[in-house]
Scaffold this active site. Structure first.
Site, PDB file in Angstrom:
ATOM      1  N   HIS A 159       0.736  -1.375  -0.240  1.00 32.78           N
ATOM      2  CA  HIS A 159       0.111   0.288  -0.139  1.00 32.78           C
ATOM      3  C   HIS A 159       0.947   1.154  -0.179  1.00 32.78           C
ATOM      4  CE1 HIS A 159      -3.327   2.463   0.694  1.00 32.78           C
ATOM      5  NE2 HIS A 159      -3.657   2.334   2.068  1.00 32.78           N
ATOM      6  N   HIS A 201      -2.402  -2.842  -9.746  1.00 31.95           N
ATOM      7  CA  HIS A 201      -3.916  -1.963  -8.278  1.00 31.95           C
ATOM      8  C   HIS A 201      -4.749  -2.928  -8.703  1.00 31.95           C
ATOM      9  CE1 HIS A 201      -6.102   1.126  -6.580  1.00 31.95           C
ATOM     10  NE2 HIS A 201      -4.937   1.858  -6.290  1.00 31.95           N
ATOM     11  N   ASP A 247       2.618   5.591  -7.165  1.00 34.87           N
ATOM     12  CA  ASP A 247       3.603   5.040  -6.554  1.00 34.87           C
ATOM     13  C   ASP A 247       4.622   4.728  -7.305  1.00 34.87           C
ATOM     14  OD1 ASP A 247       2.582   5.301  -4.066  1.00 34.87           O
ATOM     15  OD2 ASP A 247       2.177   3.603  -3.733  1.00 34.87           O
TER      16      ASP A 247
HETATM   17  N1  CMC Z   1       4.403  -6.947 -10.406  1.00 33.14           N
HETATM   18  C1  CMC Z   1       4.541  -8.051 -11.328  1.00 33.14           C
HETATM   19  N2  CMC Z   1       3.608  -9.105 -11.264  1.00 33.14           N
HETATM   20  C2  CMC Z   1       2.413  -8.758 -11.299  1.00 33.14           C
HETATM   21  C3  CMC Z   1       2.472  -7.461  -9.841  1.00 33.14           C
HETATM   22  C4  CMC Z   1       3.493  -6.737 -10.133  1.00 33.14           C
HETATM   23  N3  CMC Z   1       3.450  -5.220  -9.149  1.00 33.14           N
HETATM   24  N4  CMC Z   1       1.214  -6.728  -9.169  1.00 33.14           N
HETATM   25  C5  CMC Z   1      -0.181  -7.441  -9.298  1.00 33.14           C
HETATM   26  N5  CMC Z   1       0.902  -8.817 -10.117  1.00 33.14           N
HETATM   27  C6  CMC Z   1       0.589 -10.114 -11.004  1.00 33.14           C
HETATM   28  C7  CMC Z   1       0.161 -10.925  -9.472  1.00 33.14           C
HETATM   29  O1  CMC Z   1       1.446 -12.290  -9.442  1.00 33.14           O
HETATM   30  C8  CMC Z   1      -0.910 -11.920 -10.167  1.00 33.14           C
HETATM   31  O2  CMC Z   1      -0.462 -12.783 -11.006  1.00 33.14           O
HETATM   32  P1  CMC Z   1      -1.082 -14.073 -11.645  1.00 33.14           P
HETATM   33  O3  CMC Z   1      -2.662 -13.853 -11.922  1.00 33.14           O
HETATM   34  O4  CMC Z   1      -0.862 -15.101 -12.672  1.00 33.14           O
HETATM   35  O5  CMC Z   1      -1.188 -14.711  -9.760  1.00 33.14           O
HETATM   36  C9  CMC Z   1      -2.056 -11.070 -10.701  1.00 33.14           C
HETATM   37  O6  CMC Z   1      -0.840  -9.472 -11.056  1.00 33.14           O
HETATM   38  C10 CMC Z   1      -3.103 -10.820 -10.615  1.00 33.14           C
HETATM   39  O7  CMC Z   1      -2.783  -9.915  -9.120  1.00 33.14           O
HETATM   40  P2  CMC Z   1      -3.134  -9.545  -7.301  1.00 33.14           P
HETATM   41  O8  CMC Z   1      -2.072 -10.069  -6.554  1.00 33.14           O
HETATM   42  O9  CMC Z   1      -4.686 -10.429  -7.422  1.00 33.14           O
HETATM   43  O10 CMC Z   1      -3.760  -8.281  -7.292  1.00 33.14           O
HETATM   44  P3  CMC Z   1      -4.204  -8.204  -6.508  1.00 33.14           P
HETATM   45  O11 CMC Z   1      -5.494  -6.622  -6.492  1.00 33.14           O
HETATM   46  O12 CMC Z   1      -4.386  -8.501  -4.831  1.00 33.14           O
HETATM   47  O13 CMC Z   1      -2.939  -6.873  -5.651  1.00 33.14           O
HETATM   48  C11 CMC Z   1      -1.670  -4.737  -5.761  1.00 33.14           C
HETATM   49  C12 CMC Z   1      -2.598  -5.091  -6.242  1.00 33.14           C
HETATM   50  C13 CMC Z   1      -1.486  -3.445  -5.790  1.00 33.14           C
HETATM   51  C14 CMC Z   1      -1.726  -5.187  -4.225  1.00 33.14           C
HETATM   52  C15 CMC Z   1      -0.534  -5.454  -6.668  1.00 33.14           C
HETATM   53  O14 CMC Z   1      -0.453  -5.579  -8.272  1.00 33.14           O
HETATM   54  C16 CMC Z   1       0.913  -5.459  -5.663  1.00 33.14           C
HETATM   55  O15 CMC Z   1       1.500  -5.653  -5.260  1.00 33.14           O
HETATM   56  N6  CMC Z   1       1.790  -3.864  -6.822  1.00 33.14           N
HETATM   57  C17 CMC Z   1       2.752  -3.346  -6.342  1.00 33.14           C
HETATM   58  C18 CMC Z   1       3.196  -2.929  -5.081  1.00 33.14           C
HETATM   59  C19 CMC Z   1       2.076  -1.843  -5.542  1.00 33.14           C
HETATM   60  O16 CMC Z   1       2.221  -0.654  -6.383  1.00 33.14           O
HETATM   61  N7  CMC Z   1       1.560  -1.072  -4.542  1.00 33.14           N
HETATM   62  C20 CMC Z   1       0.860   0.362  -4.716  1.00 33.14           C
HETATM   63  C21 CMC Z   1      -0.686   0.086  -5.343  1.00 33.14           C
HETATM   64  S1  CMC Z   1      -1.145   2.112  -4.993  1.00 33.14           S
HETATM   65  C22 CMC Z   1      -1.245   2.424  -4.287  1.00 33.14           C
HETATM   66  C23 CMC Z   1      -1.561   2.410  -2.505  1.00 33.14           C
HETATM   67  O17 CMC Z   1      -2.646   2.081  -2.400  1.00 33.14           O
HETATM   68  O18 CMC Z   1      -0.998   2.874  -1.760  1.00 33.14           O
END
Ligand code: CMC
Length: 421
Positions: free
Chosen positions: A262, A301, A357
């Site tokens: 986050h 996201h 971010d």
């Molecule tokens: N890099 C590589 N792969 C990713 C990423 C990433 N940053 N984000 C998601 N994926 C992949 C994930 O591995 C999954 O792949 P598969 O279907 O093959 O297993 C797919 O995309 C869906 O991911 P998810 O974990 O189910 O997505 P989510 O909606 O639960 O998570 C998130 C959202 C923001 C936590 C995630 O995208 C992430 O960890 N991003 C990196 C951290 C980040 O930049 N966070 C800031 C978010 S915006 C500001 C805020 O909220 O504070």
């Protein structure tokens, strides 16, 4: 075609029709048909836990609006304190309302000296400033016991003003402590972003930040002010639903924001860019992410399946800042990373785009903030969003947050004394 859904319990053949209202269906109807059958939704990916009139987000279209106003217009034409007023009150202020609001926030920026010294001095010199901020804001609740009267809207507003006013003071104090530098008191002649920069960076003598730097700070505050039901806002609402006081609510939200998925992501982005180290290592890094070795921080996201509109604005703002500060050397790595990822099937198929971010850390670093402060910089403006949601929740007839579980542990078994195990 009816604007409703029909659910049938195949065990009994009984059906129930539930109208679709504002894009959702009322779970209370589901409960009537299926008592004891819970809707399994880890991460609340399909659950709307609130009816909210604050922020509208269309993740497919990449749209973000505060109280109906597009983020692009607010970013270009408004100020953070005006946006905070809009979030809290629901409408933009007229000139008199704005002047009063600014005056009130400005005159609540001080924190009790003993409190600041005693709380912060208890920490180790290299304590993470998010730890100090979270503890500091929780501790403030003991100074304002009247804040517990959460049923009184006027009292709620007083606490909201106090918190918006004091977060920059607590944040800057955390930074100065970590640097071993003397605390700088708020200056009531300065506007909100300038005052914060002053408390952060003033070291003796005349000091005046470049107007482009102040504007960038204010813009970043506007862009981070709210983002509907994100993890920290949900934490604020859950804690607020137990009728805890607003300082405790904001402390809980800070704790949720701290994590790298986050608000901690901006810090993680800079660490990642440092680790990649050079333009030539980008392709190999992207491959390692695709092979499951970590994530591309600042990408992806839960809601945006398109370019985060805040990331677009921040990317442009980064160039404006770099004209004053000189280019951040990590920019080229970030630009290449974005280019490589946006052309790669892994990221395209998963709709992973840069989020807020991805570029914000580059600006923060160029403004002189150490990376440990990045999440703190997110918490300052987001306080206005957290408290708008808290206020909205309490103005509604809300129930305590209390989800159900699907129990998958052992069935009943008899206790065995330790020497017989
Ligand atoms: N890099 C590589 N792969 C990713 C990423 C990433 N940053 N984000 C998601 N994926 C992949 C994930 O591995 C999954 O792949 P598969 O279907 O093959 O297993 C797919 O995309 C869906 O991911 P998810 O974990 O189910 O997505 P989510 O909606 O639960 O998570 C998130 C959202 C923001 C936590 C995630 O995208 C992430 O960890 N991003 C990196 C951290 C980040 O930049 N966070 C800031 C978010 S915006 C500001 C805020 O909220 O504070």
């Amino acid at each position: 075609m009816a604007d409703s859904i029909t659910i049938t319990d195949n065990r009994t053949g009984e059906s129930i029709e539930i109208p679709i209202v504002d894009g959702g269906v009322d779970a209370a109807e589901w409960r009537k048909l299926l008592p004891g059958i819970w809707f399994y939704d880890p991460g609340f990916a399909t659950t709307a836990a609130a009816r909210s009139a604050i922020t509208e987000l269309d993740g497919e279209a990449g749209i973000l609006r505060y109280r109906g106003y597009p983020i692009e217009q607010l970013a270009e034409q408004s100020t953070f304190l005006e946006v905070a007023y809009l979030l809290v009150h629901g409408e933009l202020p007229d000139a008199d309302q704005y002047a009063t609001w600014v005056d009130e926030v400005t005159h609540h920026t001080y924190i009790h000296e003993n409190f600041r010294k005693r709380i912060y001095d208890a920490f180790h010199y290299d304590a993470h400033p998010m730890g100090l901020l979270t503890s500091g804001v929780a501790g403030l609740s003991t100074f304002y016991p009247e804040a517990k009267d959460i049923a009184d809207p006027a009292n709620r507003l007083t606490q909201i003003i106090r918190l918006i006013a004091k977060m920059p003071t607590l944040a800057a104090a955390a930074y100065r402590f970590s640097k071993g530098q003397p605390f700088v008191f708020p200056d009531n002649d300065l506007d909100y972003p300038t005052n914060f920069l002053h408390m952060m960076f003033q070291i003796g003598g005349a000091w005046e930040p470049h107007p482009a730097i102040v504007r960038a700070m204010d813009l970043l505050f506007i862009l981070h002010a709210d983002h509907e039901q994100n993890c920290s806002t949900t934490a604020a609402r859950v804690v607020g639903s137990s009728h805890a006081d607003p300082y405790t609510v904001v402390a809980a939200a800070c704790a949720a924001l701290y994590g790298p998925r986050h608000g901690g992501a901006n810090e993680a982005v800079l660490k990642m860019l440092d680790e990649i180290g050079s333009y030539d290592n980008v392709d190999a890094f992207v491959e390692s992410v695709k092979n499951g070795q970590g994530r591309l921080m600042g990408f992806g996201h839960r809601v945006y399946k398109n370019y985060d509109p805040r990331a677009k604005i921040i990317k442009q703002a980064a160039y404006d800042v770099f004209e004053v500060t000189g280019k951040n050397p990590l920019l080229d790595i970030a630009l290449k990373l974005e280019e490589v990822a946006l052309a790669d099937e892994y990221f395209i198929s998963r709709k992973l785009y840069p989020n807020v971010d991805f570029y914000s850390g580059l600006i923060y670093q160029s403004l002189g903030f150490p990376i440990e402060m990045f999440t703190v910089l997110f918490a300052i403006p987001r306080t206005s969003g957290w408290l708008s949601h808290w206020n909205e929740l309490l103005a509604q007839d809300s129930r305590i947050a209390r989800p159900r579980q699907l129990y998958v542990g052992p069935g009943v078994r008899d206790y065995v004394p330790i020497d017989e195990r």
